[in-house]
Structure formats: C-alpha cells, structure tokens
Motif scaffolding. Sequence first.
Motif, PDB file in Angstrom:
ATOM      1  N   LEU A   1      25.842  24.477   5.495  1.00 18.72           N
ATOM      2  CA  LEU A   1      25.437  24.835   6.860  1.00 18.72           C
ATOM      3  C   LEU A   1      25.385  23.502   7.866  1.00 18.72           C
ATOM      4  N   LEU A   2      24.644  22.237   6.538  1.00 17.71           N
ATOM      5  CA  LEU A   2      23.929  21.164   6.978  1.00 17.71           C
ATOM      6  C   LEU A   2      25.115  20.525   7.716  1.00 17.71           C
ATOM      7  N   HIS A   3      26.704  21.083   7.722  1.00 16.37           N
ATOM      8  CA  HIS A   3      27.414  20.230   7.919  1.00 16.37           C
ATOM      9  C   HIS A   3      28.632  20.473   8.738  1.00 16.37           C
ATOM     10  N   LYS A   4      27.929  22.401   9.489  1.00 19.31           N
ATOM     11  CA  LYS A   4      28.549  22.981  10.133  1.00 19.31           C
ATOM     12  C   LYS A   4      28.482  22.603  11.493  1.00 19.31           C
ATOM     13  N   GLU A   5      29.337  22.591  12.491  1.00 23.19           N
ATOM     14  CA  GLU A   5      29.863  22.758  14.150  1.00 23.19           C
ATOM     15  C   GLU A   5      28.838  23.774  14.878  1.00 23.19           C
ATOM     16  N   ASP A   6      28.462  23.010  16.057  1.00 24.33           N
ATOM     17  CA  ASP A   6      27.762  24.554  16.531  1.00 24.33           C
ATOM     18  C   ASP A   6      28.640  25.280  17.011  1.00 24.33           C
ATOM     19  N   GLY A   7      28.475  27.084  17.216  1.00 25.64           N
ATOM     20  CA  GLY A   7      28.696  27.982  17.010  1.00 25.64           C
ATOM     21  C   GLY A   7      28.463  29.078  16.379  1.00 25.64           C
ATOM     22  N   LYS A   8      29.717  29.870  16.247  1.00 28.96           N
ATOM     23  CA  LYS A   8      29.281  31.852  15.715  1.00 28.96           C
ATOM     24  C   LYS A   8      29.964  31.161  14.625  1.00 28.96           C
ATOM     25  N   TYR A   9      29.348  32.204  13.694  1.00 27.99           N
ATOM     26  CA  TYR A   9      30.132  32.540  12.521  1.00 27.99           C
ATOM     27  C   TYR A   9      29.979  33.755  11.595  1.00 27.99           C
ATOM     28  N   ALA A  10      30.857  34.408  11.646  1.00 28.34           N
ATOM     29  CA  ALA A  10      30.912  35.446  10.451  1.00 28.34           C
ATOM     30  C   ALA A  10      30.360  35.825   9.344  1.00 28.34           C
TER      31      ALA A  10
ATOM     32  N   THR B   1      24.599  31.672  14.284  1.00 31.25           N
ATOM     33  CA  THR B   1      24.872  30.807  15.178  1.00 31.25           C
ATOM     34  C   THR B   1      24.759  29.049  14.399  1.00 31.25           C
ATOM     35  N   ILE B   2      25.078  28.170  15.176  1.00 33.00           N
ATOM     36  CA  ILE B   2      24.303  26.788  14.790  1.00 33.00           C
ATOM     37  C   ILE B   2      24.379  26.114  15.993  1.00 33.00           C
ATOM     38  N   GLN B   3      23.154  25.987  16.179  1.00 35.00           N
ATOM     39  CA  GLN B   3      22.634  25.640  17.829  1.00 35.00           C
ATOM     40  C   GLN B   3      22.305  24.254  17.919  1.00 35.00           C
ATOM     41  N   ARG B   4      22.779  23.992  18.946  1.00 32.23           N
ATOM     42  CA  ARG B   4      22.043  22.307  18.967  1.00 32.23           C
ATOM     43  C   ARG B   4      21.153  22.487  20.597  1.00 32.23           C
ATOM     44  N   TYR B   5      19.875  21.623  20.222  1.00 36.62           N
ATOM     45  CA  TYR B   5      19.940  21.784  21.543  1.00 36.62           C
ATOM     46  C   TYR B   5      17.949  20.969  21.462  1.00 36.62           C
ATOM     47  N   THR B   6      17.209  21.008  23.252  1.00 36.19           N
ATOM     48  CA  THR B   6      16.474  19.568  22.896  1.00 36.19           C
ATOM     49  C   THR B   6      15.319  20.857  23.330  1.00 36.19           C
ATOM     50  N   THR B   7      13.853  20.795  23.206  1.00 39.08           N
ATOM     51  CA  THR B   7      13.297  21.631  22.991  1.00 39.08           C
ATOM     52  C   THR B   7      13.196  21.505  24.056  1.00 39.08           C
ATOM     53  N   LYS B   8      12.162  22.944  25.035  1.00 35.64           N
ATOM     54  CA  LYS B   8      11.801  23.061  26.075  1.00 35.64           C
ATOM     55  C   LYS B   8      10.223  22.932  26.102  1.00 35.64           C
ATOM     56  N   PRO B   9       8.921  22.403  27.292  1.00 35.39           N
ATOM     57  CA  PRO B   9       7.876  23.034  27.155  1.00 35.39           C
ATOM     58  C   PRO B   9       7.578  24.449  27.806  1.00 35.39           C
ATOM     59  N   LEU B  10       6.002  24.305  25.664  1.00 34.02           N
ATOM     60  CA  LEU B  10       6.121  26.197  26.093  1.00 34.02           C
ATOM     61  C   LEU B  10       5.555  27.240  27.046  1.00 34.02           C
ATOM     62  N   ASN B  11       5.051  26.293  28.085  1.00 30.40           N
ATOM     63  CA  ASN B  11       4.607  27.087  29.141  1.00 30.40           C
ATOM     64  C   ASN B  11       5.988  27.205  30.062  1.00 30.40           C
ATOM     65  N   GLU B  12       7.121  27.199  30.203  1.00 26.25           N
ATOM     66  CA  GLU B  12       8.504  27.424  30.906  1.00 26.25           C
ATOM     67  C   GLU B  12       9.364  29.129  30.139  1.00 26.25           C
ATOM     68  N   GLY B  13       8.962  28.959  29.111  1.00 24.63           N
ATOM     69  CA  GLY B  13       9.615  30.154  28.739  1.00 24.63           C
ATOM     70  C   GLY B  13       8.849  31.808  28.690  1.00 24.63           C
ATOM     71  N   LYS B  14       9.556  32.996  28.239  1.00 25.50           N
ATOM     72  CA  LYS B  14       9.464  34.505  27.630  1.00 25.50           C
ATOM     73  C   LYS B  14       9.949  34.785  26.670  1.00 25.50           C
ATOM     74  N   LEU B  15       9.177  35.434  25.804  1.00 24.24           N
ATOM     75  CA  LEU B  15       9.003  35.564  24.773  1.00 24.24           C
ATOM     76  C   LEU B  15      10.511  36.943  24.841  1.00 24.24           C
ATOM     77  N   GLU B  16      10.457  36.289  23.857  1.00 22.09           N
ATOM     78  CA  GLU B  16      12.160  37.613  23.594  1.00 22.09           C
ATOM     79  C   GLU B  16      11.944  38.482  22.166  1.00 22.09           C
ATOM     80  N   ALA B  17      12.083  39.769  22.205  1.00 18.83           N
ATOM     81  CA  ALA B  17      12.060  40.526  20.788  1.00 18.83           C
ATOM     82  C   ALA B  17      13.838  41.471  21.223  1.00 18.83           C
ATOM     83  N   HIS B  18      14.345  42.280  19.906  1.00 15.76           N
ATOM     84  CA  HIS B  18      15.553  42.239  19.787  1.00 15.76           C
ATOM     85  C   HIS B  18      15.410  43.620  18.788  1.00 15.76           C
ATOM     86  N   ARG B  19      16.009  44.348  18.896  1.00 16.87           N
ATOM     87  CA  ARG B  19      16.162  45.920  18.610  1.00 16.87           C
ATOM     88  C   ARG B  19      17.068  46.145  17.351  1.00 16.87           C
TER      89      ARG B  19
END
Length: 162
Positions: free
Chosen positions: A31-40, A49-67
């Motif tokens: 898992l440590l060596h997987k490329e970014d992307g979606k894996y079945a 999914t393997i994701q790569r990003y820079t974290t963003k300020p807490l006050n800039e986001g909205k909570l999310e939830a899934h069903r």
Amino acid sequence: MILDTIDNTRLYVGLQARFAKAFEILNDKSLLHKEDGKYAFDGDSIYYTIQRYTTKPLNEGKLEAHRKYIDIQFLLEGRELLGYAPLKGLTTAEEYNPQKDIAFFNTPTDITKVILKPGLFCILFPDDAHLPSRCEVSPSGGHCRQLIGPEEVRKAVIKIRL
C-alpha cells in the motif's frame, strides 16, 4: 468514529462483515508504494483511493457525511487534522448527492479535532460528519502557534459499502 493504531485492527473485525477485507488492505505493505488513484478490491463493496494533497485550513471547509459507505482513513505520509461532529443536529450546507454519496454540513464551533498520522486509522460511519485534509494555526499568548500543517500528505481512503 473510531481512532486506533494499525496494530489493533483485529479488535474491529467483528463490527462489520467487510472490515476483515478492508484491514487486509491496510496491513498490506505494498500500500505504501501504490500510485495515486482508485483501486477495486471487491467490486463496489470495497474499494480504495490513494490521494496526495496539501492540507488546508480547518476554517475553510465543511463537514461531510456519507450514507452508502463507511470510510476508513489511513495516512501513509504526513499528518493532518480531521474535524469530527455527530451528524445529529448539524445544519445542511449542501443536500445529499446520491451519485457521489456525500452531503455537506456547516461546521459548528465545538468540533472535535483529531490528528491523523501514519500508524493510525480512523473509521467514519454514516452518522460521523467529518472534515478531512485539514491543518490549523491557533493564536497562543499573542503569538500564532502552529498546531499542524499545512503539510504534504499521502492517504489511503477505504470505502466499505453498507
């Protein structure tokens, strides 16, 4: 929400039928060596999914939830702040989108903050509103004290269909 170390995944296998397979993914060293992307892994029952990003300020986001899916979030590199609040009582910011299995909620002032780092995993159920991929800078005694981030992060997010 459950937060624990990767060494304790065995404690949670009995909570949901597909957790054993999901934890196989987390415990697989490749898992440590997987490329970014979606894996079945098991059709639409379990994927990640393997994701790569820079974290963003807490006050800039909205909570999310899934069903339809439970999230298991696991950092491969870096650290991030994850905000959490119980879904009950939150005000809707964006209505549920069934195609993307996501709804967004306004973030309350009393949000719980958790720091995720490699070695920890976080299980988020449908009643767990969450704000991932964040950092925070906080004033402390007239100075700004950086609590966490922004940082470059690599993360695996496993989706487990209910």
